[in-house]
Design an enzyme around this catalytic site. Sequence first.
Site, mmCIF file in Angstrom:
data_model
loop_
_atom_site.group_PDB
_atom_site.id
_atom_site.type_symbol
_atom_site.label_atom_id
_atom_site.label_comp_id
_atom_site.label_asym_id
_atom_site.label_seq_id
_atom_site.Cartn_x
_atom_site.Cartn_y
_atom_site.Cartn_z
ATOM 1 N N ASP A 1 28.431 -58.776 86.530
ATOM 2 C CA ASP A 1 27.759 -59.183 87.774
ATOM 3 C C ASP A 1 26.258 -59.364 87.568
ATOM 4 O O ASP A 1 25.606 -60.054 88.342
ATOM 5 C CB ASP A 1 28.043 -58.166 88.886
ATOM 6 C CG ASP A 1 27.662 -56.753 88.484
ATOM 7 O OD1 ASP A 1 26.455 -56.474 88.380
ATOM 8 O OD2 ASP A 1 28.566 -55.925 88.270
ATOM 9 N N GLU B 1 29.988 -59.431 77.762
ATOM 10 C CA GLU B 1 30.948 -59.409 78.870
ATOM 11 C C GLU B 1 32.179 -60.189 78.413
ATOM 12 O O GLU B 1 32.080 -61.358 78.042
ATOM 13 C CB GLU B 1 30.310 -60.039 80.111
ATOM 14 C CG GLU B 1 31.276 -60.413 81.242
ATOM 15 C CD GLU B 1 32.072 -59.237 81.801
ATOM 16 O OE1 GLU B 1 31.453 -58.264 82.250
ATOM 17 O OE2 GLU B 1 33.325 -59.300 81.759
ATOM 18 N N ASP C 1 28.993 -50.577 81.201
ATOM 19 C CA ASP C 1 29.117 -50.874 82.630
ATOM 20 C C ASP C 1 30.489 -51.522 82.806
ATOM 21 O O ASP C 1 30.611 -52.729 82.970
ATOM 22 C CB ASP C 1 27.975 -51.830 82.998
ATOM 23 C CG ASP C 1 27.984 -52.215 84.466
ATOM 24 O OD1 ASP C 1 28.871 -51.764 85.203
ATOM 25 O OD2 ASP C 1 27.092 -52.994 84.857
ATOM 26 N N THR D 1 34.855 -51.564 83.926
ATOM 27 C CA THR D 1 35.857 -51.268 84.950
ATOM 28 C C THR D 1 36.492 -49.917 84.613
ATOM 29 O O THR D 1 36.080 -49.243 83.672
ATOM 30 C CB THR D 1 36.946 -52.360 84.930
ATOM 31 O OG1 THR D 1 37.466 -52.437 83.589
ATOM 32 C CG2 THR D 1 36.388 -53.711 85.318
#
Lengths: 284, 284
Positions: free
Chosen positions: B86, B106, B155, B157
């Site tokens: 994000d 990512e 960072d 899930t």
Amino acid sequence: MELWYTEQHTDNVKFSLKVKDHLFTGQSEFQKVDVLDTFEYGRLLTLDGLVMVTDKDEFIYHDMIVHVPMAVNPQIKKVLVIGGGDGGTVRELMRYKSIEHVDMVEIDKMVCDVAREFFPAISCDLDNERVSLYYEDGIKFIKSKKNEYDLIIVDSTDPIGPGEGLFSVEFYTDCFNALTENGILTNQSEGAMYETHAKELVRSHNKIKNIFTISKIYQGNIPTYPSGYWLFGFASKKLDPIKDLQADAWNAFNLKTKYYNTDLHVGAFAIPNFVKETIENGTI
Amino acid sequence: MELWYTEQHTDNVKFSLKVKDHLFTGQSEFQKVDVLDTFEYGRLLTLDGLVMVTDKDEFIYHDMIVHVPMAVNPQIKKVLVIGGGDGGTVRELMRYKSIEHVDMVEIDKMVCDVAREFFPAISCDLDNERVSLYYEDGIKFIKSKKNEYDLIIVDSTDPIGPGEGLFSVEFYTDCFNALTENGILTNQSEGAMYETHAKELVRSHNKIKNIFTISKIYQGNIPTYPSGYWLFGFASKKLDPIKDLQADAWNAFNLKTKYYNTDLHVGAFAIPNFVKETIENGTI
């Protein structure tokens, strides 16, 4: 068939718990009283449909409203509890052998009756010999009291319904007068994440800080309250919750607590910037 | 017609937000990606149906995962972010002019694309010239890195789906090796109120503490995460998050933060007794 209890935390946020059984429902002179048995949180008491206390997380609220002031003044002898009908606050107070007497004023006898029947582990000290339990209006009760209590705990519902008068200037002034020189007032002060709660937080804090010398806000994590983030007020005539913290003296009580410790005490007053600004600005 | 998004926090607890609009739905190679516009929290990103980030409360998570390590070592120059699609973590890092470079890895390009389109205030620094963005598997990326980063931020899930390998002994060992002598690792470490999260907390903490010299847990209040109470891991080769806190140096950065401050930093490590016991016992 699945049963769920849902609390509307705001118009746009809901919190739901799966229910085993609806154990009690009653309408007292003051409010609707319900007891549910839930899968995740055990038994749950609601007043007017709002969660007051659950078996699983009640230790957090009661630790924070009782042990914080006790660690600032471990010499507290006489306490007044207003509200707190479930008995959790009195139970934590009774763990201090040094506390001589507690007056507890709960307006709604049905809350105590229900706590005695359905929450034995919470209500276990309601009939302790060091406790005088009055089913009266705390607002009236406190008027005649002067320089009498070392600690007043306002363990109330939200400022709507029977709890409303417990958030007034007149009531806070009466608390001030009922307290001894070292007196401390703690109260539940709503949350800060949602506008409806933050408004009440600011409203009550603005009143208290005009009456008491010291007025601070501290935080706790209560998962069944809106947003899971809840605030408490600490007000006093002269004792500061951090500078006057007596960590060693409190640890000497040797109480086993599931949430509170004296490091967390200091941390509880270290509030986020957005809460600090809300309080300092006095508006939201 | 009222639309509500509901996340199942446990089998027996649900959290629901009233929805204005369902702005995006997509299935990437890795997960289901959705964007909702909610009344209370603004825009909301879910991955596989779980809340990752919302406009209203994202500042809390990003403040805690970034500013905590930066205040322990304000000299951090080179950072690796794993996950964080994000962009909120990178945005907070870019506020430090002293940070020379960030590698961000990512795995799922769709997350960054969606963030760029629907969360401009969060993703605003994904294309910063001090950031190299890799759409790769962080687990593979880190293997070739030795003594290179002053800070690694995981960072991720939850430890199911694409995030699972980010909670393994092998990965944490690779992080250790990729860090410089003063290196710090921070990661999101699940919650402690519900058994499913507490189990993951313990599992990952047990692994990290066997690899790093210092391994601590710290807390934040994130209302859209289960129970509203969330934990982060702080691990390092030699820096202690409290003893080595450089409050003055951090305050000299003069960053305006909505959640974090250096008092709260200390308080964030003052965790409740039940969490301490869960971590120390290594079982729940």
